[in-house]
Scaffold this active site. Sequence first.
Site, PDB file in Angstrom:
ATOM      1  N   ARG A 256       3.570   2.272   3.059  1.00  0.00           N
ATOM      2  CA  ARG A 256       3.301   3.642   3.498  1.00  0.00           C
ATOM      3  C   ARG A 256       4.047   3.984   4.779  1.00  0.00           C
ATOM      4  NH1 ARG A 256      -2.546   3.542   0.948  1.00  0.00           N
ATOM      5  NH2 ARG A 256      -2.871   5.735   0.548  1.00  0.00           N
TER       6      ARG A 256
ATOM      7  N   ARG B 272     -12.957  16.051  -5.870  1.00  0.00           N
ATOM      8  CA  ARG B 272     -13.521  14.725  -5.685  1.00  0.00           C
ATOM      9  C   ARG B 272     -14.611  14.758  -4.598  1.00  0.00           C
ATOM     10  NH1 ARG B 272      -9.036  10.180  -5.366  1.00  0.00           N
ATOM     11  NH2 ARG B 272      -9.409   9.828  -3.195  1.00  0.00           N
TER      12      ARG B 272
ATOM     13  N   ARG C 225     -16.632   7.906  -1.286  1.00  0.00           N
ATOM     14  CA  ARG C 225     -15.749   7.265  -0.318  1.00  0.00           C
ATOM     15  C   ARG C 225     -15.940   7.974   1.009  1.00  0.00           C
ATOM     16  NH1 ARG C 225      -9.718   6.176  -2.584  1.00  0.00           N
ATOM     17  NH2 ARG C 225      -9.304   6.380  -0.363  1.00  0.00           N
TER      18      ARG C 225
HETATM   19  P1  AMP Z   1      -6.084   4.308  -0.691  1.00  0.00           P
HETATM   20  O1  AMP Z   1      -7.224   3.734  -1.456  1.00  0.00           O
HETATM   21  O2  AMP Z   1      -4.753   3.836  -1.168  1.00  0.00           O
HETATM   22  O3  AMP Z   1      -6.155   5.817  -0.580  1.00  0.00           O
HETATM   23  O4  AMP Z   1      -6.226   3.760   0.813  1.00  0.00           O
HETATM   24  C1  AMP Z   1      -7.381   4.062   1.561  1.00  0.00           C
HETATM   25  C2  AMP Z   1      -7.116   3.835   3.055  1.00  0.00           C
HETATM   26  O5  AMP Z   1      -6.775   2.462   3.278  1.00  0.00           O
HETATM   27  C3  AMP Z   1      -5.967   4.626   3.636  1.00  0.00           C
HETATM   28  O6  AMP Z   1      -6.329   5.952   3.969  1.00  0.00           O
HETATM   29  C4  AMP Z   1      -5.653   3.785   4.868  1.00  0.00           C
HETATM   30  O7  AMP Z   1      -6.604   3.961   5.883  1.00  0.00           O
HETATM   31  C5  AMP Z   1      -5.811   2.367   4.311  1.00  0.00           C
HETATM   32  N1  AMP Z   1      -4.546   1.893   3.729  1.00  0.00           N
HETATM   33  C6  AMP Z   1      -4.315   1.586   2.423  1.00  0.00           C
HETATM   34  N2  AMP Z   1      -3.044   1.179   2.241  1.00  0.00           N
HETATM   35  C7  AMP Z   1      -2.454   1.249   3.461  1.00  0.00           C
HETATM   36  C8  AMP Z   1      -1.136   0.997   3.937  1.00  0.00           C
HETATM   37  N3  AMP Z   1      -0.158   0.577   3.122  1.00  0.00           N
HETATM   38  N4  AMP Z   1      -0.889   1.192   5.252  1.00  0.00           N
HETATM   39  C9  AMP Z   1      -1.850   1.596   6.100  1.00  0.00           C
HETATM   40  N5  AMP Z   1      -3.097   1.876   5.724  1.00  0.00           N
HETATM   41  C10 AMP Z   1      -3.413   1.698   4.416  1.00  0.00           C
END
Ligand code: AMP
Length: 197
Positions: A89, A123, A135
Amino acid sequence: MDKYIIIGPQGSGKGTQARLLSDSFDFVHISIGDIFRWNMVNHTKLAARVTRIMNEGRLVPDEIVEEVVRQRLEQHDWNFGFVLDGFPRTRSQAEYLFENWNLDKAIYLDIPEDVVFGRVMQRVAEGQGGGFTKRLDDNPQALRVRLQEFLEKTQPLLRLFEQKGMLVTIDGNQSIEGVFESIVANLGLQTAAAKSR
Ligand code: AMP
């Protein structure tokens, strides 16, 4: 062995598509968000470092994320390949990936911002209805932060993937099946049925 990443804003359907791809082609689906959420449920030390950041919708620091990815990929349980969902990311994470793991393709689910916002707000409403797992980062404030983080830090990575000839852009504004078929066709993947013909 196929190594893919899937990129898209919240609500683009990347988790759903990563799961479908993994189920259909025996890839291992690795969701960084799921790993963090597992840690939160289990109150681990890692959770203590990331919970607040995640709940606010901000990105977790690169060194923490890269360590989680390294540990997960070093399990080498991905005989047929993996689909990394939610990584990289940031620029630093992308560089870590290029230096350590030979990526094949980056699948980008392209979807207009207003559609993303509509899906995500749905959602939120469903979460408030209590029928779905809520969430903590699915609230309007955190969602705005997450979208901002995506636009500022993640979207610019698309150029990097493009320069390396890895970028596969998919129209994410279709049905789940439509998106999946486009991905499969673009990656040139063969289903078991097609292979046996
Ligand atoms: P997601 O389920 O992919 O939407 O991720 C949920 C949260 O996890 C994000 O909003 C970030 O806070 C953290 N997160 C997940 N992947 C990353 C990443 N590659 N870099 C930084 N934070 C992450």
